[in-house]
Design an enzyme around this catalytic site. Structure first.
Site, mmCIF file in Angstrom:
data_model
loop_
_atom_site.group_PDB
_atom_site.id
_atom_site.type_symbol
_atom_site.label_atom_id
_atom_site.label_comp_id
_atom_site.label_asym_id
_atom_site.label_seq_id
_atom_site.Cartn_x
_atom_site.Cartn_y
_atom_site.Cartn_z
ATOM 1 N N ARG A 74 52.590 15.391 19.940
ATOM 2 C CA ARG A 74 51.534 16.326 19.530
ATOM 3 C C ARG A 74 52.117 17.581 18.867
ATOM 4 O O ARG A 74 51.507 18.142 17.967
ATOM 5 C CB ARG A 74 50.681 16.721 20.734
ATOM 6 C CG ARG A 74 49.718 15.622 21.114
ATOM 7 C CD ARG A 74 48.865 16.033 22.277
ATOM 8 N NE ARG A 74 47.735 15.135 22.417
ATOM 9 C CZ ARG A 74 46.927 15.111 23.449
ATOM 10 N NH1 ARG A 74 47.115 15.947 24.454
ATOM 11 N NH2 ARG A 74 45.913 14.277 23.496
ATOM 12 N N LYS A 88 38.237 1.007 31.548
ATOM 13 C CA LYS A 88 36.862 1.506 31.684
ATOM 14 C C LYS A 88 35.966 1.053 30.536
ATOM 15 O O LYS A 88 36.304 1.245 29.379
ATOM 16 C CB LYS A 88 36.869 3.041 31.726
ATOM 17 C CG LYS A 88 37.517 3.615 32.983
ATOM 18 C CD LYS A 88 37.408 5.110 33.031
ATOM 19 C CE LYS A 88 38.323 5.868 32.187
ATOM 20 N NZ LYS A 88 39.648 5.861 31.933
ATOM 21 N N GLY A 141 44.752 7.877 22.933
ATOM 22 C CA GLY A 141 45.010 7.462 24.314
ATOM 23 C C GLY A 141 46.101 6.412 24.430
ATOM 24 O O GLY A 141 47.141 6.492 23.778
ATOM 25 N N GLY A 165 39.810 11.249 24.577
ATOM 26 C CA GLY A 165 38.369 11.456 24.793
ATOM 27 C C GLY A 165 37.650 11.885 23.522
ATOM 28 O O GLY A 165 36.557 11.398 23.210
HETATM 29 P P1 AMP Z 1 41.347 3.020 29.541
HETATM 30 O O1 AMP Z 1 41.669 4.447 29.871
HETATM 31 O O2 AMP Z 1 39.997 2.618 29.969
HETATM 32 O O3 AMP Z 1 41.581 2.695 28.064
HETATM 33 O O4 AMP Z 1 42.362 2.111 30.363
HETATM 34 C C1 AMP Z 1 43.744 2.060 30.142
HETATM 35 C C2 AMP Z 1 44.407 1.384 31.300
HETATM 36 O O5 AMP Z 1 43.889 0.082 31.440
HETATM 37 C C3 AMP Z 1 45.911 1.197 31.149
HETATM 38 O O6 AMP Z 1 46.569 2.024 32.061
HETATM 39 C C4 AMP Z 1 46.146 -0.286 31.488
HETATM 40 O O7 AMP Z 1 47.203 -0.497 32.404
HETATM 41 C C5 AMP Z 1 44.839 -0.678 32.145
HETATM 42 N N1 AMP Z 1 44.564 -2.126 32.035
HETATM 43 C C6 AMP Z 1 44.547 -2.855 30.908
HETATM 44 N N2 AMP Z 1 44.300 -4.154 31.216
HETATM 45 C C7 AMP Z 1 44.156 -4.231 32.554
HETATM 46 C C8 AMP Z 1 43.905 -5.297 33.468
HETATM 47 N N3 AMP Z 1 43.741 -6.548 33.065
HETATM 48 N N4 AMP Z 1 43.819 -5.001 34.787
HETATM 49 C C9 AMP Z 1 43.998 -3.728 35.217
HETATM 50 N N5 AMP Z 1 44.238 -2.674 34.413
HETATM 51 C C10 AMP Z 1 44.315 -2.922 33.077
#
Ligand code: AMP
Length: 396
Positions: free
Chosen positions: A35, A197, A353, A376
Site C-alpha cells: 500500500r 463469506k 483482499g 471492503g
Molecule cells: P473472504 O474474506 O470471505 O473472502 O474469505 C477468505 C478466506 O476464505 C480465506 O482466509 C480462505 O482461507 C477462506 N477459505 C477459502 N476456501 C475455504 C474453504 N473451502 N473452507 C474454509 N475456508 C475457506
C-alpha cells in the site's frame, strides 16, 4: 465531477494527502509495503510539480488513544526509502507543533503525520478534528481508496474545509476500473467468486446477475450453495443463515439465463491443520467426516476454459484455504491463469483482499489489468453502493 490531480496548479502549494498506510506491522517492522508503494506515484507527481506534501493515514485500531504499537514511525522509514529522501515526522497529527512543521515545509519536502486514530475525532468524523487537520494543506487529495467506504474526519469531514480538493492517481485508477469500466465491460463478463463469506458478496452478485454471462463459485461459500441444492457437504463450512439466499440466487440466475457454475470436484481433508488424509472427490461424494478445502483439478479446467472465453473477468475471493500449501492449488492456478492471459485482450480485474494477496503471492501483479488495494471498499463499490469518501470529493 471529481477533480484529477493534474487539474491543480501545485507549484509552491502544500498538498494534504489522505493515504492508506494501514499495513501489517510486527515489532516495529512493516511486513507488507504494497500500500505504501501504491501511494508513491501521487506523492512524486506533487513533489515534481513543486509542491510540499503532508501525508495522513490511520494504522490498525488504537481506539482513540496513543499506542506505540500503532505508530506511523515504521511506515515513515519505508516511505523514506521509496522516495529516496528524508521525511519529516510529527508525533501528533493536529497539535500546534505539527502544524508549524507543515507551514515550514519547502517545495519538494514531505511531512508524515502520526496515526489519525490516536484521536477519537477521526472515526467520529468530528467537526473540530477535521478543521484542525485541514490546516495542513491548501489542496486536499484523497488517495486512500481502501477507506472510502468509511465516513471519517480525514476523508469526509475534512473536505468541507477545502475549496480545492480531488482524487490522487491511485484513487482515480480504482474508480476507473471498479466503477466506470463495469458500466460497459468488454463482453462476455465472467465473475469468479470465492472466499468464506457469502454475505458481503451478495450485493455484487445481485448487481451482476443481470450483466454477467457466467458466475463461477469456489472457496468456502460453495458449500452453502451445494447444501441449498440438497447435497451432502460432509464437515465443510456452511453458513446456515445464507441457505435461503443461495436458493434465491440460483433461481434468479436461471431466470436471467446466467450460468452459475459450482465446482465439480474438491480437495477434501480430515483437518485444516496437520491433515493426515487428503483426497480429491467428486462434488456429490464428499465423505461425511471430510472438509472441502480447495477446488479440484477438473474444476480448475472447467473454470479456466470459461475464463479464457471471457472479455472481462472479475475475481473476488480465494478458491480454497490458500494460506496452507496443501490447499493452495486452486487459487494458485487461477492467479497464474489470469497472469498468463496478459496478451489475450481480456480485462482481468481483481477485487482486493485475499485475492489480491494471492495474485501477489503466486503470480505477477504487473500482468493483471487492475488489482484493487481495497477489500471492503472494492466489494461495496462493485456492489453498486455510493462510497461516502468518493461522494465527498464531488461536493463543491
Ligand atoms: P473472504 O474474506 O470471505 O473472502 O474469505 C477468505 C478466506 O476464505 C480465506 O482466509 C480462505 O482461507 C477462506 N477459505 C477459502 N476456501 C475455504 C474453504 N473451502 N473452507 C474454509 N475456508 C475457506
Amino acid at each position: 465531477m471529481i477533480r484529477s490531480l493534474n487539474s491543480f496548479d501545485l507549484k509552491d502549494k502544500r498538498v494534504l494527502i489522505r493515504v492508506d498506510y494501514n499495513v501489517p506491522v510486527e515489532n516495529g517492522v512493516v511486513k507488507d509495503a504494497y500500500r505504501i508503494q501504491c501511494s508513491i506515484p501521487t506523492i512524486k507527481e506533487c513533489l515534481e510539480a513543486g509542491a510540499s506534501v503532508v501525508l495522513m493515514s490511520h494504522l490498525g485500531r488504537p481506539n482513540g488513544s496513543t499506542n506505540d504499537n500503532y505508530s506511523m514511525i515504521s511506515v515513515g522509514e519505508v516511505l523514506s526509502d521509496f522516495l529516496e529522501i528524508p521525511i519529516k515526522f510529527s508525533h501528533d497529527c493536529i497539535n500546534e507543533d505539527s502544524i508549524n512543521v507543515t507551514i515550514g515545509l519547502h517545495p519538494g519536502e514531505v511531512h508524515l503525520l502520526e496515526n489519525l486514530r490516536f484521536h477519537t475525532g477521526e472515526e467520529e468524523n468530528d467537526f473540530e478534528f477535521s478543521r484542525l487537520l485541514s490546516k495542513h494543506g491548501q489542496i486536499f487529495i484523497n488517495d486512500a481508496f481502501g477507506t472510502s467506504h468509511r465516513s471519517h474526519a480525514s476523508n469526509v469531514g475534512v473536505t468541507d474545509n477545502f475549496m480545492h480538493k480531488g482524487m490522487g492517481l491511485l484513487m482515480e485508477k480504482e474508480i476507473q476500473y471498479l466503477m466506470h469500466k463495469f458500466k460497459k465491460p468488454k463482453e462476455p463478463l465472467v465473475l469468479l467468486l470465492g472466499g468464506a463469506k457469502i454475505s458481503d458478496k451478495i450485493d455484487m452478485i445481485e448487481r451482476f446477475i443481470i450483466k454477467a454471462k457466467s458466475i463461477l463459485i469456489g472457496g468456502g461459500m460453495t458449500f452453502t450453495f451445494l447444501k441449498a441444492m440438497g447435497l451432502n457437504v460432509g464437515k465443510s463450512m456452511i453458513d446456515e443463515s445464507m441457505i435461503s439466499t443461495a436458493k434465491t440466487i440460483i433461481k434468479k440466475a436461471r431466470q436471467n439465463r446466467v450460468k452459475i457454475k459450482l465446482p465439480v470436484d474438491f480437495v477434501v481433508s480430515d483437518a485444516i491443520d496437520k491433515p493426515s488424509k487428503i483426497e480429491t472427490v467428486s462434488f456429490d461424494s464428499i465423505p461425511d467426516n471430510m472438509i472441502g478445502l480447495d477446488i479440484g483439478p477438473e474444476t480448475i479446467k472447467l473454470f479456466s476454459n470459461i475464463i479464457l472465453q471471457s472479455g472481462t473477468v472479475l475475481w473476488n475471493g480465494p478458491m480454497g484455504v490458500f494460506e496452507k500449501k496443501e490447499f493452495e492449488n486452486g487459487t494458485k492456478s487461477i492467479a497464474n491463469l489470469l497472469s498468463d492471459m496478459k496478451d489475450q485482450n481480456i480485462d482481468t480485474i481483481v477485487g482486493g483482499g485475499d485475492s489480491a494477496s494471492a495474485i501477489r503471492k503466486f503470480s505477477d501483479i504487473e500482468n493483471i489489468t487492475h488489482v484493487s488495494t481495497g477489500g471492503g471498499a472494492s466489494l461495496e463499490l462493485l456492489g453498486g453502493k455510493n462510497l461516502p469518501a468518493i461522494a465527498a470529493l464531488e461536493k463543491l
